[in-house]
Write a protein that holds these residues in place. Structure first.
Motif, PDB file in Angstrom:
ATOM      1  N   THR A  20       0.848  14.421   8.563  1.00 34.83           N
ATOM      2  CA  THR A  20       1.309  13.095   8.169  1.00 34.83           C
ATOM      3  C   THR A  20       0.115  12.218   7.859  1.00 34.83           C
ATOM      4  O   THR A  20      -0.798  12.081   8.673  1.00 34.83           O
ATOM      5  CB  THR A  20       2.164  12.451   9.268  1.00 34.83           C
ATOM      6  OG1 THR A  20       3.364  13.230   9.434  1.00 34.83           O
ATOM      7  CG2 THR A  20       2.556  11.031   8.895  1.00 34.83           C
ATOM      8  N   GLN A  22      -1.286   8.460   6.809  1.00 29.00           N
ATOM      9  CA  GLN A  22      -0.919   7.059   6.950  1.00 29.00           C
ATOM     10  C   GLN A  22      -1.649   6.208   5.913  1.00 29.00           C
ATOM     11  O   GLN A  22      -2.802   6.458   5.586  1.00 29.00           O
ATOM     12  CB  GLN A  22      -1.298   6.553   8.351  1.00 29.00           C
ATOM     13  CG  GLN A  22      -0.607   7.284   9.471  1.00 29.00           C
ATOM     14  CD  GLN A  22      -1.050   6.779  10.821  1.00 29.00           C
ATOM     15  OE1 GLN A  22      -1.801   5.803  10.945  1.00 29.00           O
ATOM     16  NE2 GLN A  22      -0.566   7.418  11.868  1.00 29.00           N
ATOM     17  N   ALA A  49       7.471   4.290  -3.085  1.00 31.93           N
ATOM     18  CA  ALA A  49       8.091   3.887  -1.822  1.00 31.93           C
ATOM     19  C   ALA A  49       8.281   2.382  -1.808  1.00 31.93           C
ATOM     20  O   ALA A  49       7.315   1.629  -1.775  1.00 31.93           O
ATOM     21  CB  ALA A  49       7.218   4.330  -0.647  1.00 31.93           C
ATOM     22  N   GLN A  51       9.933  -0.760   0.215  1.00 29.10           N
ATOM     23  CA  GLN A  51      10.370  -1.069   1.568  1.00 29.10           C
ATOM     24  C   GLN A  51      11.864  -1.326   1.625  1.00 29.10           C
ATOM     25  O   GLN A  51      12.405  -2.061   0.793  1.00 29.10           O
ATOM     26  CB  GLN A  51       9.604  -2.277   2.106  1.00 29.10           C
ATOM     27  CG  GLN A  51       9.697  -2.455   3.610  1.00 29.10           C
ATOM     28  CD  GLN A  51      10.904  -3.298   4.036  1.00 29.10           C
ATOM     29  OE1 GLN A  51      11.375  -4.117   3.282  1.00 29.10           O
ATOM     30  NE2 GLN A  51      11.374  -3.073   5.252  1.00 29.10           N
ATOM     31  N   GLU A  54      15.202   4.244   0.072  1.00 29.75           N
ATOM     32  CA  GLU A  54      14.674   5.608   0.016  1.00 29.75           C
ATOM     33  C   GLU A  54      13.601   5.706  -1.066  1.00 29.75           C
ATOM     34  O   GLU A  54      13.682   5.047  -2.107  1.00 29.75           O
ATOM     35  CB  GLU A  54      15.806   6.587  -0.319  1.00 29.75           C
ATOM     36  CG  GLU A  54      16.865   6.709   0.760  1.00 29.75           C
ATOM     37  CD  GLU A  54      16.362   7.452   1.981  1.00 29.75           C
ATOM     38  OE1 GLU A  54      16.785   7.110   3.093  1.00 29.75           O
ATOM     39  OE2 GLU A  54      15.530   8.372   1.816  1.00 29.75           O
ATOM     40  N   PRO A  67       8.314  14.221   2.781  1.00 31.23           N
ATOM     41  CA  PRO A  67       9.047  13.052   3.286  1.00 31.23           C
ATOM     42  C   PRO A  67       8.139  11.836   3.409  1.00 31.23           C
ATOM     43  O   PRO A  67       6.978  11.947   3.786  1.00 31.23           O
ATOM     44  CB  PRO A  67       9.567  13.526   4.652  1.00 31.23           C
ATOM     45  CG  PRO A  67       8.728  14.709   5.003  1.00 31.23           C
ATOM     46  CD  PRO A  67       8.266  15.327   3.731  1.00 31.23           C
ATOM     47  N   SER A  69       7.917   7.659   4.678  1.00 26.99           N
ATOM     48  CA  SER A  69       8.495   6.534   5.403  1.00 26.99           C
ATOM     49  C   SER A  69       7.864   5.246   4.910  1.00 26.99           C
ATOM     50  O   SER A  69       6.705   5.230   4.474  1.00 26.99           O
ATOM     51  CB  SER A  69       8.291   6.680   6.910  1.00 26.99           C
ATOM     52  OG  SER A  69       6.962   6.351   7.271  1.00 26.99           O
ATOM     53  N   ARG A  70       8.632   4.157   4.970  1.00 22.77           N
ATOM     54  CA  ARG A  70       8.123   2.840   4.554  1.00 22.77           C
ATOM     55  C   ARG A  70       8.766   1.810   5.487  1.00 22.77           C
ATOM     56  O   ARG A  70       9.678   1.085   5.110  1.00 22.77           O
ATOM     57  CB  ARG A  70       8.503   2.588   3.088  1.00 22.77           C
ATOM     58  CG  ARG A  70       7.953   1.312   2.539  1.00 22.77           C
ATOM     59  CD  ARG A  70       6.481   1.383   2.239  1.00 22.77           C
ATOM     60  NE  ARG A  70       5.866   0.080   2.250  1.00 22.77           N
ATOM     61  CZ  ARG A  70       5.895  -0.783   1.222  1.00 22.77           C
ATOM     62  NH1 ARG A  70       6.500  -0.463   0.102  1.00 22.77           N
ATOM     63  NH2 ARG A  70       5.316  -1.952   1.338  1.00 22.77           N
ATOM     64  N   PRO A  71       8.286   1.760   6.720  1.00 27.04           N
ATOM     65  CA  PRO A  71       8.948   0.929   7.724  1.00 27.04           C
ATOM     66  C   PRO A  71       8.764  -0.562   7.536  1.00 27.04           C
ATOM     67  O   PRO A  71       9.581  -1.345   8.025  1.00 27.04           O
ATOM     68  CB  PRO A  71       8.302   1.387   9.040  1.00 27.04           C
ATOM     69  CG  PRO A  71       6.954   1.900   8.629  1.00 27.04           C
ATOM     70  CD  PRO A  71       7.151   2.505   7.282  1.00 27.04           C
ATOM     71  N   SER A  76       2.903   2.768   5.131  1.00 30.44           N
ATOM     72  CA  SER A  76       3.710   3.885   4.665  1.00 30.44           C
ATOM     73  C   SER A  76       3.081   5.178   5.163  1.00 30.44           C
ATOM     74  O   SER A  76       1.873   5.231   5.440  1.00 30.44           O
ATOM     75  CB  SER A  76       3.793   3.911   3.138  1.00 30.44           C
ATOM     76  OG  SER A  76       4.555   5.011   2.669  1.00 30.44           O
ATOM     77  N   THR A  77       3.892   6.205   5.304  1.00 31.59           N
ATOM     78  CA  THR A  77       3.373   7.534   5.614  1.00 31.59           C
ATOM     79  C   THR A  77       3.929   8.548   4.634  1.00 31.59           C
ATOM     80  O   THR A  77       5.048   8.411   4.139  1.00 31.59           O
ATOM     81  CB  THR A  77       3.729   7.991   7.045  1.00 31.59           C
ATOM     82  OG1 THR A  77       5.147   8.187   7.149  1.00 31.59           O
ATOM     83  CG2 THR A  77       3.261   6.992   8.088  1.00 31.59           C
ATOM     84  N   THR A  79       4.273  12.778   4.569  1.00 31.99           N
ATOM     85  CA  THR A  79       4.118  14.027   5.293  1.00 31.99           C
ATOM     86  C   THR A  79       4.104  15.177   4.308  1.00 31.99           C
ATOM     87  O   THR A  79       4.949  15.236   3.413  1.00 31.99           O
ATOM     88  CB  THR A  79       5.252  14.221   6.320  1.00 31.99           C
ATOM     89  OG1 THR A  79       5.207  13.150   7.276  1.00 31.99           O
ATOM     90  CG2 THR A  79       5.108  15.546   7.053  1.00 31.99           C
TER      91      THR A  79
END
Lengths: 115, 112
Positions: A20, A22, A49, A51, A54, A67, A69-71, A76-77, A79
């Motif tokens: 992963t 970052q 990505a 925020q 998806e 995959p 992520s964008r919390p 963002s990450t 993987t």
């Protein structure tokens, strides 16, 4: 322009594992982008990505393999899953600038080697 | 989709000489053309860009020209210095958060 950092800066991984990556930005941005740069090659967009929604993947890239992520608006990450030697590349995140013409500013990249 | 071609792939110049890198694009809807410089071990750095409503833009020793009719744009570096040695990428986009398509890159070597 935004200050962008990536972790790790480089890694050597074994086949079949996942890594992963970052990406942290020092200001809030709506759009973040993940690119792959294979050795000696140009930049290829993996996904966008945004925020709260998806990630949107480019042709040839799938969520199960990459995959994202964008919390929040600064992080963002990405993987890289079930890695093979073909995944050895530099992975770069970028963010949009404040102009309306899609200026993009890049992080320093993560150099991944898969054995 | 957009296709950006860039040449030459490698370029060697003597310090003080000029360097020119040329790109062509295929999508007439593209209206934003950035240039990036990537030094070894670093991410690409935006060095100059041009919008479709101008034909030329200059920033100190760097200039970019755009010919929308012919769908080509060029980067000109004058009075080259060893620190200009890097890989340069051209790119094209429709702007407004649309996808940016990159050229293959030009490895510039400035010989002292």
């Amino acid at each position: 322009s935004a200050v962008i950092s990536q972790k790790p800066s480089r890694d050597i991984c074994q086949r079949g594992t996942s890594l992963t990556i970052q990406c942290q930005v020092d200001s809030q941005v709506t759009m973040m982008f993940w690119y792959r740069q294979q050795p000696g090659q140009s930049l290829t967009l993996i996904a966008t990505a945004n925020q709260g929604s998806e990630a949107t993947y480019e042709s040839g890239f799938v969520i199960d393999k990459f995959p994202i992520s964008r919390p929040n608006l600064t992080f963002s990450t990405l993987t890289v899953s079930n890695m093979s030697p073909e995944d050895s590349s530099i992975y770069l995140c970028s963010v949009e600038g404040t102009g309306s013409f899609n200026e993009q500013f890049f992080g320093p990249g993560t150099r991944l080697t898969v054995l | 989709g957009e296709n950006v071609e860039q040449h030459p792939s490698t370029l060697s110049v003597q310090e003080g000489d000029s360097a020119v890198i040329k790109c062509t694009y295929s999508d007439s809807a593209s209206n934003y053309f950035p240039w990036y410089k990537q030094e070894l071990g670093k991410g690409p750095q935006l060095i100059i860009d041009i919008r479709s409503n101008v034909g030329e833009k200059k920033d100190q020793r760097i200039a970019v020209t755009l010919n929308k009719t012919a769908k080509h744009f060029s980067l000109h570096i004058t009075e080259t210095q060893p620190e200009d040695s890097a890989v340069y990428f051209c790119a094209a986009s429709e702007g407004g958060y649309q996808k940016v398509t990159f050229g293959i890159g030009t490895k510039l070597q400035v010989i002292p």
